[in-house]
Design a protein around this motif. Structure first.
Motif, mmCIF file in Angstrom:
data_model
loop_
_atom_site.group_PDB
_atom_site.id
_atom_site.type_symbol
_atom_site.label_atom_id
_atom_site.label_comp_id
_atom_site.label_asym_id
_atom_site.label_seq_id
_atom_site.Cartn_x
_atom_site.Cartn_y
_atom_site.Cartn_z
ATOM 1 N N PHE A 188 0.787 -1.233 0.000
ATOM 2 C CA PHE A 188 0.000 0.000 0.000
ATOM 3 C C PHE A 188 0.824 1.291 0.000
ATOM 4 O O PHE A 188 0.342 2.312 -0.478
ATOM 5 C CB PHE A 188 -0.953 0.013 1.196
ATOM 6 C CG PHE A 188 -2.032 -1.021 1.096
ATOM 7 C CD1 PHE A 188 -3.037 -0.909 0.148
ATOM 8 C CD2 PHE A 188 -2.035 -2.122 1.928
ATOM 9 C CE1 PHE A 188 -4.030 -1.865 0.040
ATOM 10 C CE2 PHE A 188 -3.028 -3.088 1.838
ATOM 11 C CZ PHE A 188 -4.025 -2.959 0.886
ATOM 12 N N LEU A 189 2.035 1.284 0.551
ATOM 13 C CA LEU A 189 2.798 2.525 0.673
ATOM 14 C C LEU A 189 4.046 2.590 -0.201
ATOM 15 O O LEU A 189 4.471 3.668 -0.589
ATOM 16 C CB LEU A 189 3.217 2.740 2.135
ATOM 17 C CG LEU A 189 2.088 2.963 3.126
ATOM 18 C CD1 LEU A 189 2.632 2.993 4.548
ATOM 19 C CD2 LEU A 189 1.344 4.246 2.814
ATOM 20 N N ARG A 236 -1.923 5.513 -6.453
ATOM 21 C CA ARG A 236 -2.596 5.251 -5.180
ATOM 22 C C ARG A 236 -1.622 5.275 -4.004
ATOM 23 O O ARG A 236 -1.932 5.810 -2.948
ATOM 24 C CB ARG A 236 -3.310 3.905 -5.247
ATOM 25 C CG ARG A 236 -4.440 3.888 -6.253
ATOM 26 C CD ARG A 236 -4.937 2.479 -6.527
ATOM 27 N NE ARG A 236 -5.544 1.834 -5.377
ATOM 28 C CZ ARG A 236 -6.792 2.028 -4.982
ATOM 29 N NH1 ARG A 236 -7.564 2.852 -5.648
ATOM 30 N NH2 ARG A 236 -7.273 1.399 -3.936
ATOM 31 N N ARG A 273 -1.745 7.769 -0.622
ATOM 32 C CA ARG A 273 -1.861 7.265 0.748
ATOM 33 C C ARG A 273 -0.891 7.962 1.704
ATOM 34 O O ARG A 273 -1.092 7.944 2.906
ATOM 35 C CB ARG A 273 -1.624 5.760 0.777
ATOM 36 C CG ARG A 273 -2.776 5.016 0.218
ATOM 37 C CD ARG A 273 -2.719 3.556 0.611
ATOM 38 N NE ARG A 273 -3.908 2.911 0.140
ATOM 39 C CZ ARG A 273 -4.020 2.316 -1.041
ATOM 40 N NH1 ARG A 273 -2.986 2.284 -1.853
ATOM 41 N NH2 ARG A 273 -5.143 1.757 -1.411
#
Length: 166
Positions: A46-47, A60, A64
């Motif tokens: 996610f990061l 994305r 974040r």
């Protein structure tokens, strides 16, 4: 190529299946090694996505980070998309190194500002057990490799480019 959502869905599916297998084999969810693996895997998904190398396009992973996502724009300027940042060993290292450099710079600035006001601060990096650190690196790398496989980039990808036609 898959979108960011597809990459995330693939990574989460693989993590879920791997977690089920781990638990079925008698693994404990409280094991620090399992926690380090899962947290690093999620951070990698996610990061710290390989797609952070897209300088001009909003991705994305950069969103974040919130306002701190601006600090990842130079990373995109340094590495062309699907270049070195999309390799199996050096690509994930470039993101870890870049993040480490940002954190070191932030620590240096905090010490300087607080030192200006007469407050002495000694910032040290957190100490992890070597075993937990190894499992964390494994989780991070697996998340990155799954992203690369979904993009169609296999471990021999770079070797094919180095071969000369006869």
């Amino acid at each position: 190529m898959p979108s960011g959502r597809v990459h995330e869905a693939l990574n989460l599916t693989a993590l879920g299946l791997g977690s089920l297998a781990y638990l079925a084999l008698g693994g404990s969810p409280e094991d620090p090694r399992a926690l380090a693996f899962a947290l690093a895997y999620l951070a990698g998904t996610f990061l710290l996505s390989p797609d952070l190398d897209l300088a001009e396009k909003e991705v994305r992973a950069r969103r974040r980070w919130g306002l701190l996502g601006l600090f990842w724009r130079p990373y995109g300027w340094l590495f062309r998309h699907r270049g070195l940042s999309h390799t199996w060993v050096l690509g994930p290292l470039t993101r870890l190194g870049y993040l480490g450099g940002l954190l070191a710079l932030l620590g240096f600035l905090v010490q300087g500002v607080l030192g200006f006001w007469g407050v002495e601060v000694r910032l040290r990096p957190p100490s992890f057990g070597l075993e937990a650190l190894g499992f964390g690196l494994l989780g991070y790398y697996l998340s990155q490799w799954l992203h690369l496989v979904a993009d169609g980039i296999w471990p021999d990808h770079d070797l094919k480019r180095l071969r000369r036609p006869r």
